[in-house]
Motif scaffolding. Structure first.
Motif, PDB file in Angstrom:
ATOM      1  N   ALA C 328      -7.831  -7.690 -10.293  1.00 20.22           N
ATOM      2  CA  ALA C 328      -8.041  -7.007  -9.021  1.00 20.22           C
ATOM      3  C   ALA C 328      -7.481  -5.595  -9.043  1.00 20.22           C
ATOM      4  N   LEU C 329      -8.273  -4.683  -8.507  1.00 19.21           N
ATOM      5  CA  LEU C 329      -7.783  -3.336  -8.212  1.00 19.21           C
ATOM      6  C   LEU C 329      -7.609  -3.271  -6.703  1.00 19.21           C
ATOM      7  N   VAL C 330      -6.433  -2.846  -6.246  1.00 14.10           N
ATOM      8  CA  VAL C 330      -6.202  -2.764  -4.804  1.00 14.10           C
ATOM      9  C   VAL C 330      -6.206  -1.300  -4.401  1.00 14.10           C
ATOM     10  N   PHE C 331      -7.078  -0.971  -3.455  1.00 15.44           N
ATOM     11  CA  PHE C 331      -7.198   0.395  -2.928  1.00 15.44           C
ATOM     12  C   PHE C 331      -6.692   0.325  -1.498  1.00 15.44           C
ATOM     13  N   THR C 332      -5.619   1.083  -1.213  1.00 14.70           N
ATOM     14  CA  THR C 332      -5.001   0.902   0.094  1.00 14.70           C
ATOM     15  C   THR C 332      -4.593   2.221   0.724  1.00 14.70           C
ATOM     16  N   ALA C 333      -4.529   2.169   2.041  1.00 14.58           N
ATOM     17  CA  ALA C 333      -3.920   3.262   2.802  1.00 14.58           C
ATOM     18  C   ALA C 333      -3.031   2.644   3.872  1.00 14.58           C
ATOM     19  N   ASP C 334      -2.681   1.383   3.653  1.00 12.60           N
ATOM     20  CA  ASP C 334      -1.942   0.651   4.678  1.00 12.60           C
ATOM     21  C   ASP C 334      -0.981  -0.303   3.971  1.00 12.60           C
ATOM     22  N   GLU C 335       0.156  -0.569   4.596  1.00 11.42           N
ATOM     23  CA  GLU C 335       1.137  -1.475   4.003  1.00 11.42           C
ATOM     24  C   GLU C 335       0.533  -2.855   3.732  1.00 11.42           C
ATOM     25  N   SER C 336      -0.454  -3.222   4.550  1.00 11.33           N
ATOM     26  CA  SER C 336      -1.005  -4.573   4.398  1.00 11.33           C
ATOM     27  C   SER C 336      -1.692  -4.752   3.044  1.00 11.33           C
ATOM     28  N   GLY C 337      -2.132  -3.652   2.411  1.00 13.18           N
ATOM     29  CA  GLY C 337      -2.746  -3.758   1.093  1.00 13.18           C
ATOM     30  C   GLY C 337      -1.762  -4.309   0.063  1.00 13.18           C
ATOM     31  N   TYR C 338      -0.510  -3.934   0.252  1.00  9.34           N
ATOM     32  CA  TYR C 338       0.512  -4.414  -0.711  1.00  9.34           C
ATOM     33  C   TYR C 338       0.754  -5.914  -0.546  1.00  9.34           C
ATOM     34  N   ALA C 339       0.690  -6.357   0.711  1.00 10.02           N
ATOM     35  CA  ALA C 339       0.889  -7.797   0.946  1.00 10.02           C
ATOM     36  C   ALA C 339      -0.193  -8.575   0.215  1.00 10.02           C
ATOM     37  N   ALA C 340      -1.419  -8.061   0.262  1.00 11.40           N
ATOM     38  CA  ALA C 340      -2.511  -8.738  -0.437  1.00 11.40           C
ATOM     39  C   ALA C 340      -2.270  -8.719  -1.943  1.00 11.40           C
ATOM     40  N   ALA C 341      -1.861  -7.565  -2.466  1.00  3.66           N
ATOM     41  CA  ALA C 341      -1.627  -7.447  -3.901  1.00  3.66           C
ATOM     42  C   ALA C 341      -0.556  -8.442  -4.352  1.00  3.66           C
ATOM     43  N   LEU C 342       0.503  -8.544  -3.576  1.00  4.96           N
ATOM     44  CA  LEU C 342       1.596  -9.447  -3.942  1.00  4.96           C
ATOM     45  C   LEU C 342       1.139 -10.902  -3.931  1.00  4.96           C
ATOM     46  N   ALA C 347      -0.679 -15.736  -7.018  1.00  2.00           N
ATOM     47  CA  ALA C 347      -1.671 -16.782  -7.276  1.00  2.00           C
ATOM     48  C   ALA C 347      -2.227 -16.696  -8.686  1.00  2.00           C
ATOM     49  N   GLY C 348      -1.694 -15.770  -9.479  1.00  2.00           N
ATOM     50  CA  GLY C 348      -2.082 -15.734 -10.874  1.00  2.00           C
ATOM     51  C   GLY C 348      -3.172 -14.747 -11.212  1.00  2.00           C
ATOM     52  N   LEU C 349      -3.595 -13.919 -10.270  1.00  2.00           N
ATOM     53  CA  LEU C 349      -4.567 -12.885 -10.610  1.00  2.00           C
ATOM     54  C   LEU C 349      -3.849 -11.715 -11.260  1.00  2.00           C
ATOM     55  N   ALA C 350      -4.557 -11.013 -12.129  1.00  2.00           N
ATOM     56  CA  ALA C 350      -4.011  -9.784 -12.685  1.00  2.00           C
ATOM     57  C   ALA C 350      -4.288  -8.672 -11.687  1.00  2.00           C
ATOM     58  N   VAL C 351      -3.255  -8.015 -11.202  1.00  3.61           N
ATOM     59  CA  VAL C 351      -3.446  -6.861 -10.334  1.00  3.61           C
ATOM     60  C   VAL C 351      -3.367  -5.620 -11.226  1.00  3.61           C
ATOM     61  N   VAL C 352      -4.532  -5.025 -11.461  1.00  2.00           N
ATOM     62  CA  VAL C 352      -4.624  -3.917 -12.423  1.00  2.00           C
ATOM     63  C   VAL C 352      -3.722  -2.774 -11.977  1.00  2.00           C
ATOM     64  N   CYS C 353      -3.892  -2.361 -10.763  1.00  2.00           N
ATOM     65  CA  CYS C 353      -2.994  -1.372 -10.182  1.00  2.00           C
ATOM     66  C   CYS C 353      -3.296  -1.254  -8.707  1.00  2.00           C
ATOM     67  N   ILE C 354      -2.433  -0.529  -8.010  1.00  2.00           N
ATOM     68  CA  ILE C 354      -2.650  -0.283  -6.589  1.00  2.00           C
ATOM     69  C   ILE C 354      -2.897   1.210  -6.417  1.00  2.00           C
ATOM     70  N   ALA C 355      -4.103   1.553  -5.965  1.00  2.00           N
ATOM     71  CA  ALA C 355      -4.423   2.946  -5.704  1.00  2.00           C
ATOM     72  C   ALA C 355      -4.077   3.232  -4.258  1.00  2.00           C
TER      73      ALA C 355
END
Lengths: 189, 103, 1001
Positions: C328-342, C347-355
């Motif tokens: 997963a690549l997470v593209f965010t402009a809100d704190e809630s994006g980080y909650a999803a990434a975490l 759950a075992g997904l690879a989080v490529v990075c958070i943009a």
């Protein structure tokens, strides 16, 4: 008008029989003597002759024994009495009211009754009746004309979980069948 | 579905029980034969159509059966007041001011 | 069979209850508690639909009601429902779903050529530009093509086999939405003793709490707290909990519409259960806790399957135990994006990075993400994705200090999450006519000034986070209960730990470095509106957001722009160089989500659509084989065919037999009004044209009723029973109207009169016995009434008995023959009818229906109101001046009769028309002209009102309203028809026994 000497067969507009389902009992009402009394000035004389004080408060009823007077309008009452009164009551009322301008019209056959009772009666009626039916909003003894889906009825609360519906005869099967349909739904819930 | 206060039943009742009856306080001339054709046509066919408070007749058909009068706002569709047939027409300007100050 | 993307444990699905379903014919496994969307994702299916205009492959964007892409058709046959959001379809064993708007298949769709069409062909306003000319081409060419290629699901062809029901409900406090704020509000209000209805569109109450991982309330997981709270509410008898219940509309005086889905989630529901129940709720107070909708980012190719809202991914993984991808690549402009990434990382997904689009990446979310070892890149945007049927990678870009984007690295990923911030769901508040206010800091619209008794709490009020929502919910519930008349205080807010509170957000198109003419960055996924379209609309002169919306169709699809309206507004605002509030806001209209026609109809369908009114003798007529016709709500016997007879033959036989001997007819549907009181005669004088004072008791008179404008509105025979009592009859259809008209005058104009009106229409069964032998039939049956010609003349009335039953016996005729109408109390109607019928057999009696009744009366020139009249006809027009009491000073309509228009010589008057060829039957409604082929545009002289084959006249007859008709008697006129004009002669409108000799016998 209807009396014991009549031998002709009488046919009720409702052919259904009483039944219970899901905590609600539906009963086709027995024949009644029904009179419409109009004229506010006649009310006082009628109180004595009818044996129950005609309610002056909007949307209320009064009962004495098997007789009931339902307020339908400021000068309009529906008087209900057992069939056995049919021979005597109209005449005795008419003579008691002779001095007061009024109208007394026999509508015994115009309408019929459907009795609905049981714990699920409020939600059942509220499938079609737009009035609030909690006891606080529609207490025992309240009676009023209202709407039942596309029919007009008189709704009278006779007990905490009991209502008496008066409906014009040709609308009675419609009201009965809709009640029956929603009773099945609610029982399946 | 609006709730309408029936001044006879003294209750708020659902709109389904009521029928609209046109503009209120249009009195039928006491002796129509004395009225000119123009005045009679005016009585028959001409009504106000205000934007704002409108005085109109309603009947609690599936209730007490009585005609009564109501002041309704034609923009918001809100009933401002209802009163029994035969009672005087309310002061609409005063009612409008009251509504304005309540906003 | 194992679903490959199902987590090993966790989520709220019931892993002990495996289910099987099909999508586009292929079978997949799922679990009880899944939605169709979560189950598809668990099986790695992202491609679920094709877009409206460009037929682009589309995947699941969201996990809720706002879903624009995943519209599916569910069910088979009459139960097929198109356009359902897969995110809201609950899975059951055997569910059959299919994708829409694709041909021949979802993976290979011919319509996708639209996506390759030259830029501009299908751009903003194309509906207006492309189809302008030639005239007529819209209907014949463009519309059929558009309907075929663009579009959504197909409506089922079969009748809906389900049934639907309604319920009026009343409560002190209605709470809409059962997330943190809604649960808290319900608790507070119910705790104070208020009657509470809590409605939520989902199968399980808890809202966002069910998608949480890590946050605790009072020491337990948020979802456990929700469960506990729901149990407490369920135990309270004052609380009604509605699940699967979408509040779709907020109307005047706190009247709200809610549709509760009862069977769609079940594989074999109880057959008596309705599919849906429409709740019509009147609430004293309302708490809106409808949450917020996450905004997608508008960047090129942001619609590819695998591009998803961050909150949706969080819901899938936490609530449904489904991994929506692997990398997963997470593209965010809100704190809630980080909650999803975490949560995805746990759950075992690879989080490529958070943009992180914002320049600063040091909020609580970013800090937690870094602490968990996730890479966070500030000032970074996604500028495009690769992959067509599924994302395979994404290109990043860096925003420089000047705002320009420089291309950055390309990363491999199969999931791109968007956390663009939150738009409060103010739909219901706005429908309530409340005024929205614009929050400058967060650039969102929030509830401002209330118009009704409501308040908003939680995310829909701009209050984010569990703790704050609970506190606001408690306060709102307590406030609502207090205003509904209960003593309420807000409970203490529980202790909330471990939550990441949403904060931040972004509006408008994401900046990128690519050629804007060559990319598609979608704003409205469902209607295929891109950022470019909105900018074009502004360039082409649209200034108001309402114009931009209609020009581009942004927000006009079935999702009503839940994910696109604010985005479109932001882009338009940017293009116009004006702040958002100055560009305006489109109206939020009900319903919030689509509502089925069935839910609105309820039980009013089929045989229960209207009451079917039957007369007391209906069963007898049915047993005799009568054909019935509908007259208003009544079923009336139309004719009584014998074996082999058509209507024409039956009617001819019935009419002949009535005139030759005697017939029996059911007149029970006639309206009846009893007018009683000392002023009864005076009232009748004022309401009818005729004079009544001198009518003796025991006599009848034909009465004519006008409206105030002088036009005939009803007629009927009226009998005087006593000095103070009249038995009024009206037309069948006019009964309620006449009674209302009488009540109107009595209550509001003639208030001096002591007289009262009672409808007796249904009190009496009416048995008409008509024909020369009528008296012979009735004589043996009546008691106490002398019905001889001398004792009981035409137009008289007697009370007595028939067959032992009390009767009001009228001697009247609507056939021109000797006739009686027997009124008996309705319950005895059939018994008396059968006795009359039995006696009638001695005289060759015939049962006749309404068609013969019409013929018999027309032969005599008797009018039928509504057939010979149409609301513009005066008594004089009908030749009924004799029915007017000219000596009366006033009656309703009298003054109008001398108005200039009503005394013109060329008014249309009732006449008879006889065709030159007696076999030719005119058509009712046909126009009458002076010449056979009138010049186009010539006004008609009049029209045919009645036309029948008359057995008595031995030819066709007709009545008509013709201008100056009475002066035209003997003239030849023409009735132009499609195949030539029919020549007719104008006559008197009486075709049989003009002197009335047959009546007086």
């Amino acid at each position: 008008m209807s009396d014991a000497t009549i031998t002709a067969a009488r046919r009720s507009p409702l052919s259904a029989e009483a039944s219970s389902l899901g905590g609600v009992t539906l009963t086709p009402g027995a024949p009644l003597l029904r009179l419409i009394l109009r004229g506010a000035e006649a009310a006082e004389a009628a109180d004595t002759a009818f044996g129950a004080d005609l309610p002056r408060r909007p949307n209320r009823s009064a009962t004495a024994g098997e007789r009931a007077a339902l307020w339908l309008g400021p000068d309009e009452w529906l008087l209900l009495a057992p069939e056995s009164d049919a021979a005597s009551l109209p005449a005795s009322l008419a003579s008691a009211l002779a001095q007061a301008p009024h109208a007394l019209v026999n509508v015994s056959h115009r309408q019929t009754a459907i009795l609905v009772s049981g714990s699920g009666v409020e939600p059942l009626l509220n499938a079609f009746v737009p009035l609030e039916l909690t006891e606080a909003a529609f207490p025992v003894g309240m009676a009023t004309r209202t709407i039942f889906e596309k029919a007009e009825i008189v709704l009278w609360r006779t007990g905490s979980a009991a209502f008496h519906i008066e409906v014009w005869r040709s609308f009675a099967p419609y009201v009965w069948e809709l009640l029956e349909a929603v009773r099945r739904e609610n029982a399946a819930n | 579905m609006l709730l309408i206060r029936c001044p006879v039943c003294e209750m708020d009742r659902p709109e389904l029980e009521f029928r609209y009856g046109g503009e209120a306080h249009i009195a039928r001339p006491l002796d129509p034969s004395k009225v000119s054709d123009e005045e009679w046509a005016d009585f028959l066919y001409f009504r106000t159509n205000p934007k704002g408070l409108h005085v109109e007749r309603w009947r609690h058909t599936a209730g007490c059966g009585r005609f009564f009068n109501a002041v309704r706002h034609t923009v918001t569709d809100r009933f401002v007041t209802t009163y029994k047939s035969g009672e005087p027409r309310p002061d609409l300007e005063a009612l409008a001011r009251k509504l304005e100050s309540a906003r | 069979m194992n679903a490959p993307f199902r987590t090993e444990a966790g989520g709220r699905v019931d892993r002990a209850r495996p289910l099987s379903f099909t999508f586009d014919g292929k079978s997949y496994p799922g679990f009880e508690g899944d939605t169709l969307a979560s189950a598809l994702l668990a099986n790695g299916v992202h491609l679920v639909g094709r877009s409206f205009k460009y037929h682009r492959p589309r995947g699941l964007l969201s996990a809720g009601a706002e879903e624009p892409n995943a519209l599916v058709g569910v069910g088979r046959g009459g139960r097929y429902t198109p356009n359902l959001r897969a995110t809201q379809v609950e899975l059951f064993d055997g569910l059959v779903a299919e994708s829409q708007n694709r041909w021949p298949s979802l993976g290979f769709d011919v319509g996708e050529v639209n996506d390759l069409a030259p830029a501009g062909l299908l751009s903003a306003g194309f509906y207006y530009k492309t189809f302008m000319a030639p005239a007529g081409a819209w209907k014949s060419v463009f519309e059929p093509i558009i309907r075929k290629t663009a579009g959504l699901g197909v409506a089922p062809q079969e009748p809906d086999p389900d049934h639907y029901t309604h319920r009026h409900a009343f409560c002190d406090v209605l709470v809409v939405g059962a997330g943190a704020a809604g649960l808290a509000a319900a608790l507070a209000a119910a705790g104070a003793g208020a009657r509470v209805i809590l409605a939520d569109e989902q199968a399980e109450l808890g809202g966002g709490l069910l998608s949480e991982r890590g946050a605790t309330i009072d020491g337990v997981e948020a979802s456990a707290w929700a469960e506990r709270t729901v149990a407490a509410l369920r135990a309270n008898p004052n609380v009604t909990l509605l699940t699967r219940a979408q509040c779709f509309g907020y109307y005047a005086q706190n009247f709200l519409g809610i549709v509760e889905r009862l069977t769609d989630h079940a594989s074999s529901p109880h057959p008596d259960l309705p599919r849906e129940r429409m709740w019509k709720v009147r609430a004293k107070q309302v708490v809106l806790a409808t949450g917020a909708i996450e905004r997608p980012f508008c960047f090129p190719d942001n619609d590819r399957p695998g591009v998803m809202l961050a909150s949706a991914a969080r819901t899938y993984v936490n609530r449904y135990g489904v991994r929506p991808g692997s990398r997963a690549l997470v593209f965010t402009a809100d704190e809630s994006g980080y909650a999803a990434a975490l949560d995805l990382a746990s759950a075992g997904l690879a989080v490529v990075c958070i943009a992180e689009l914002r320049a600063q990446a040091d909020g609580p979310g970013a800090r937690a993400a870094r602490a968990a070892g996730l890479a966070v890149h500030p000032s970074t945007v996604v500028t495009g994705v690769s992959g067509r049927l599924r994302v395979t990678g994404a290109t990043l870009g860096a925003i420089g200090p000047d705002g320009r984007v420089t291309p950055g690295q390309t990363v491999a990923c199969d999931l791109v999450l968007m956390a663009g911030g939150w738009t409060p769901a103010v739909h219901l508040f706005s429908q309530s006519r409340g005024k929205l206010r614009f929050d400058e800091e967060r650039q969102v619209y929030l509830p401002g000034v209330s118009a009704q008794d409501e308040r908003s709490a939680g995310a829909c009020n701009g209050t984010f986070g569990i703790a704050a929502s609970l506190a606001e919910g408690f306060a709102a519930g307590a406030d609502a209960a207090t205003k509904a008349g209960f003593a309420a205080t807000a409970p203490a807010t529980p202790d909330v730990k471990g939550e990441i509170v949403p904060a931040g957000g972004f509006h408008g198109a994401v900046p990128h470095h690519r050629d804007p003419q060559k990319v598609k960055a979608f704003v409205d996924f469902q209607n295929d509106v891109t950022a470019k379209d909105i900018k074009l609309a502004v360039r082409e002169g649209m200034r108001s957001i309402e114009h931009v919306k209609r020009y581009t169709t942004n927000g006009m699809a079935t999702d009503q722009g839940k994910t696109s309206n604010m985005q479109g507004l932001a882009i338009a605002s940017d293009a116009l160089g004006k702040p958002m509030p100055q560009v305006g806001l489109t109206t939020f209209r009900p319903p919030y989500t689509p509502v089925t026609f069935g839910a609105f109809a309820g039980h009013s369908r089929g045989l229960a659509f209207d009451p079917i009114r039957r007369t007391p003798t209906h069963d007898w007529a049915a047993a005799q084989g009568a054909v019935f016709e509908d007259v208003g709500m009544w079923k009336r016997a139309w004719f009584f065919p014998r074996r082999g007879e058509d209507m024409h033959a039956a009617v001819e036989r019935e009419c002949r037999q009535v005139r030759a001997s005697v017939g029996i007819f059911d007149g029970s549907t006639l309206g009846k009004i009893e007018v009683v009181g000392p002023d009864a005669a005076e009232f009748m004088n004022r309401l009818y044209t005729n004079p009544w004072s001198k009518l003796e008791p025991g006599r009848c008179r034909y009465g004519l009723m006008l409206n105030e404008a002088g036009f005939v509105m009803d007629d009927g025979v009226i009998g005087r029973l006593a000095a103070d009592r009249f038995h009024v009859t009206t037309t069948t259809g006019g009964a309620p109207r006449v009674l209302a008209h009488m009540e109107d005058y009595l209550q509001t104009e003639f208030t001096d009169l002591k007289v009262w009106l009672t409808s007796t229409t249904e009190q009496w069964a009416v048995i008409a016995v008509q024909g020369p032998n009528a008296r012979k039939v009735l004589e043996p049956l009546v008691e106490g009434i002398d019905i001889s010609a001398a004792a009981m003349p035409h137009m008289s009335l007697r009370e007595g008995r028939i067959c032992g039953v009390p009767t009001r016996l009228f001697r009247v005729s609507f056939t021109g023959e000797l006739g009686f109408e027997v009124n008996v109390p309705a319950d005895y109607g059939q018994a008396v009818w059968e006795a009359v019928w039995a006696e009638g057999q001695k005289h060759d009696m015939v049962a006749y229906g309404t068609e013969s009744m019409h013929v018999l009366r027309a032969e005599k020139g008797y009018i039928i109101v509504g057939q010979e009249t149409d609301g513009t006809v005066t008594p004089n027009d009908l030749g009924l001046d004799w029915a007017i009491g000219k000596a009366k000073p006033d009656f309703v309509g009298k003054r109008s009769l001398t108005r200039p228009d009503l005394v013109k010589a060329d008014r249309k008057q009732l006449v008879g028309l006889l065709t030159e060829d007696p076999a030719v039957l005119l058509e009712e409604g046909a126009q009458v002209a002076a010449v056979a082929t009138p010049v186009r545009g010539t006004p008609a002289l009049g029209h045919v009102t009645s036309a029948y084959r008359s057995p008595a006249a031995g030819r066709s007859i007709a009545m008509a309203l013709v201008a100056g008709g009475r002066a035209r008697k003997g003239q030849t006129l023409y009735v132009p028809m499609a195949n030539g004009a029919i020549a007719v002669t104008v006559t008197d409108p009486i075709f049989f026994d003009p002197k009335g000799e047959r009546l007086d016998v």
